[in-house]
Design an enzyme around this catalytic site. Structure first.
Site, PDB file in Angstrom:
ATOM      1  N   TYR A 197      -1.961  12.492   3.539  1.00 44.40           N
ATOM      2  CA  TYR A 197      -3.052  11.902   2.741  1.00 44.40           C
ATOM      3  C   TYR A 197      -4.335  12.726   2.869  1.00 44.40           C
ATOM      4  CZ  TYR A 197      -6.756   8.851   1.165  1.00 44.40           C
ATOM      5  OH  TYR A 197      -7.866   8.364   0.529  1.00 44.40           O
ATOM      6  N   ARG A 252     -15.244   2.125  -5.680  1.00 43.70           N
ATOM      7  CA  ARG A 252     -14.537   0.881  -5.334  1.00 43.70           C
ATOM      8  C   ARG A 252     -14.077   0.132  -6.578  1.00 43.70           C
ATOM      9  NH1 ARG A 252     -12.692   1.760  -0.371  1.00 43.70           N
ATOM     10  NH2 ARG A 252     -14.347   2.617   0.919  1.00 43.70           N
ATOM     11  N   GLU A 267      -2.532  -3.435   0.566  1.00 44.38           N
ATOM     12  CA  GLU A 267      -3.613  -2.951  -0.284  1.00 44.38           C
ATOM     13  C   GLU A 267      -3.411  -3.569  -1.671  1.00 44.38           C
ATOM     14  OE1 GLU A 267      -5.515   0.854   0.978  1.00 44.38           O
ATOM     15  OE2 GLU A 267      -4.538   1.551  -0.836  1.00 44.38           O
TER      16      GLU A 267
END
Ligand code: 3EB
Length: 325
Positions: free
Chosen positions: A140, A213, A319
């Site tokens: 990642y 976000r 998530e």
């Protein structure tokens, strides 16, 4: 009148679609992976985000008119005059930074060339996301290095990078898709409970993740994959129920009236307004409890897909991403 931003519905894979509702792009969440291609007049890709066929669904993005398709630098795309959907895949490799930088550079070039300069949502599905790459860097973080290099090398202001999902897939390589708009005002939202991702401290990797976000465009709100993070720190390590609760609280904070007002927007939303909700769960045994918590928090009419994947941080168990339509 600003153009209405596109929306997706979750449908059964292979289900017949009405001919009067043209399709901008389709993402199948399945137990296998298939490279992006152009078929039936739109881009199609399959991402291996499901571990059981009862988790599978197709994410179908509708167009507002006839769709034209093309391919450039390995990106298959469809566009309708207002919006563009693009998809690409990076094959399995020992390191990903270089190929990721090339792919994001190709995305920036494509949207400029085709006249859809406003990218408003990115997804990246990364195989072995928590495993070390050939040089010992977490995959990642390797991906984040490439994305950050592309952003800086192409003169893109990090604050203009939209909402995103960066998460695991069981298929090889990295699968990426994105949405861009010809015009309309894109507003990137911070979350008052969470640090700005591109300002994360260096303990999370050599280059920070770069995404907002949430992104508002054309009357809709696209919420990034959101986890149990307070500030920049993971909250409730090892406790999936508490992590799910905090992830939902974080989403409620980013879509709520106070946060929108802070960004100059007048609306205000609650979890009951969410649709096209994708929930990513790390461990199989957590799938059902997490699904139940999400069903209890969401509208019964909301599209909901619960998938089993790894997650960008090793200590995150769940998530959640969504759209306020
Ligand atoms: C986080 O907040 C969790 O790299 O594009 C969430 C959403 C996460 C998007 C991305 C990463 C990304 O740091 C991980």
């Amino acid at each position: 009148m600003p153009a209405i931003a596109p929306f997706c519905t979750f449908e059964k894979i292979g289900a017949p679609r009405p001919v009067d509702a043209p399709v901008l792009g389709v993402v199948e969440h399945t137990v296998r992976q298939a490279d992006p291609c152009l078929t039936e007049g739109h881009p199609l890709l399959a991402v291996h985000t499901a571990t059981d066929t009862d988790q599978e669904f197709a994410e179908v993005w509708r167009a507002r008119g006839p769709v034209r398709t093309g391919a450039r630098d390995g990106i298959a795309f469809g566009h309708d005059g207002q919006h563009l959907f693009g998809a690409a895949r990076i094959p399995s490799a020992g390191t990903y930074a270089e190929a990721t930088e090339r792919l994001y550079a190709a995305v920036f070039a494509l949207v400029r060339a085709e006249g859809y300069p406003t990218v408003f949502r990115f997804w990246a599905y990364i195989n072995h996301i928590n495993a070390p790459n050939a040089e010992g860097l977490e995959t990642y973080r390797d991906f984040c290095v490439g994305r950050a290099r592309a952003v800086h090398a192409n003169g893109v202001d990090p604050a203009t990078m939209p909402a995103a999902t960066g998460i695991g897939t069981h298929g090889g390589g990295i699968v990426c898709y994105f949405l861009a708009a010809r015009d309309g005002t894109r507003v990137n939202l911070d979350n008052p409970r969470m640090a700005t991702a591109h300002a994360y401290p260096a303990d999370y990797g050599p280059r920070p993740p770069i995404f907002a976000r949430a992104t508002a465009l054309g009357g809709r709100l696209y919420v990034s994959a959101t986890a149990s993070i307070r500030g920049h720190e993971t909250a409730h390590r090892g406790d999936v129920a508490a992590q799910c609760r905090v992830a939902l609280e974080n989403i409620a904070a980013v879509i709520g009236r106070d946060n929108l007002a802070r960004h100059g927007l007048s609306a205000g939303h609650t979890l009951a307004d969410l649709d096209a909700v994708k929930v990513y769960v790390r461990h199989r045994e957590d799938l059902e409890p997490v699904r139940r918590m999400c069903v209890a928090a969401l509208s019964p009419a909301a599209g909901l897909g619960v998938l089993q994947t790894d997650i960008a941080r090793e200590d995150l168990l769940v998530e959640i991403e969504a759209i306020v339509p």
